[in-house]
Design an enzyme around this catalytic site. Structure first.
Site, short mmCIF file in Angstrom:
data_model
loop_
_atom_site.label_atom_id
_atom_site.label_comp_id
_atom_site.label_asym_id
_atom_site.label_seq_id
_atom_site.Cartn_x
_atom_site.Cartn_y
_atom_site.Cartn_z
N LYS A 158 32.11 51.78 38.15
CA LYS A 158 30.87 50.92 37.79
C LYS A 158 29.60 51.69 37.69
O LYS A 158 29.34 52.41 38.54
CB LYS A 158 31.05 49.99 38.62
CG LYS A 158 30.59 48.41 38.34
CD LYS A 158 30.86 47.45 39.44
CE LYS A 158 30.52 46.33 38.89
NZ LYS A 158 29.95 45.30 40.24
C1 E4P Z 1 29.80 41.98 39.69
O1 E4P Z 1 30.37 43.03 38.81
C2 E4P Z 1 28.68 41.91 40.09
O2 E4P Z 1 27.92 43.31 40.90
C3 E4P Z 1 28.30 40.62 40.78
O3 E4P Z 1 29.00 39.75 39.94
C4 E4P Z 1 26.84 40.39 41.03
O4 E4P Z 1 26.66 39.20 41.62
P1 E4P Z 1 25.48 38.54 42.52
O5 E4P Z 1 24.42 38.34 41.23
O6 E4P Z 1 25.78 37.60 42.88
O7 E4P Z 1 25.08 39.43 43.22
#
Ligand code: E4P
Length: 228
Positions: free
Chosen positions: A88
């Protein structure tokens, strides 16, 4: 639409996997920190997640490097941990060449912290296997995250990019999901995936009329069995 779970919590992942609905896992530095894990435990923790879900279920592990070189080095290391690791990277000027290099090595990248169509289109063109537009964080600032998601899905799906075609990629992961409504709207827009926190995933199972109906069935069945 495919469901990913948005957590680094091993018990939540095990429970979601037992439902038979799990197609992937996404983590990020905040989700890992929430487990109480320390730096030395990060890679073993990611390996544990990969082992729980099995080699065919992608697990996104986020690089915290800030330079292209660092992202490439961390990405190669993360990818070496397990065959189902997806690296990622946040959309930024440093991550585009890093993505391009990692993809040339056959490593899958999930481009995250995406909030606009141009960001998503650049991620797709650089070779990202997954693109993660955030919905909830728009809503957190009283903007319309679903409207932005619709724009991104339409824009990205207008084109092919010559990467991951055989896997139907790049796939769009609806991220920063806060509710069943986000899941519904993402599905109606044709987003490929929703990555959902476990609490929101459980809310997707329940509906007040379902719960009320179950109570009614149990009450009437008690009459049949004489247990009322
Ligand atoms: C997923 O890959 C993201 O990092 C995650 O959904 C972020 O969620 P949040 O906005 O609740 O931190």
């Amino acid at each position: 639409m495919k469901f990913f779970i948005d957590t680094a919590d091993l018990d939540e992942i095990r429970e979601a996997q037992s439902w038979g609905i799990l197609s992937g896992v996404t983590t990020n530095p905040s989700l890992y920190a929430r487990t109480g894990g320390k730096l030395a435990d990060f890679e073993p923790h990611m390996v544990k997640i990969c082992q729980i879900v099995g080699p065919d279920v992608p697990v996104s592990a986020e690089s915290t490097a800030e330079t292209t070189e660092g992202m490439i080095a961390e990405g190669e290391r993360l990818a070496s941990l397990a065959p189902n690791i997806v690296v990622k990277l946040p959309i930024c000027e440093a991550s585009l060449p890093a993505t391009h290099k990692l993809v040339s090595e056959g490593i899958k990248v999930n481009m995250t912290l995406v909030f606009s169509a141009p960001q998503a289109l650049l991620a797709a063109r650089a070779g990202a296997r997954y693109i993660s537009p955030f919905v909830g964080r728009y809503d957190d600032i009283a903007d319309d995250g679903l409207d932005q998601l619709d724009t991104i899905v339409t824009a990205v799906k207008n084109y092919s990019y010559g990467y991951w075609d055989e896997e139907g990629g790049p796939e769009i992961i609806t991220a920063s999901v806060r509710s069943p409504h986000h899941v519904t709207e993402a599905a109606l827009m044709g987003a490929d995936i929703a990555t959902v926190p476990f609490a929101a995933l459980k809310k997707c199972v329940h509906h007040p009329l379902t719960d009320r109906g179950l109570e009614g069935f149990a009450k009437d069945w008690a009459k049949v069995t004489g247990k009322e």
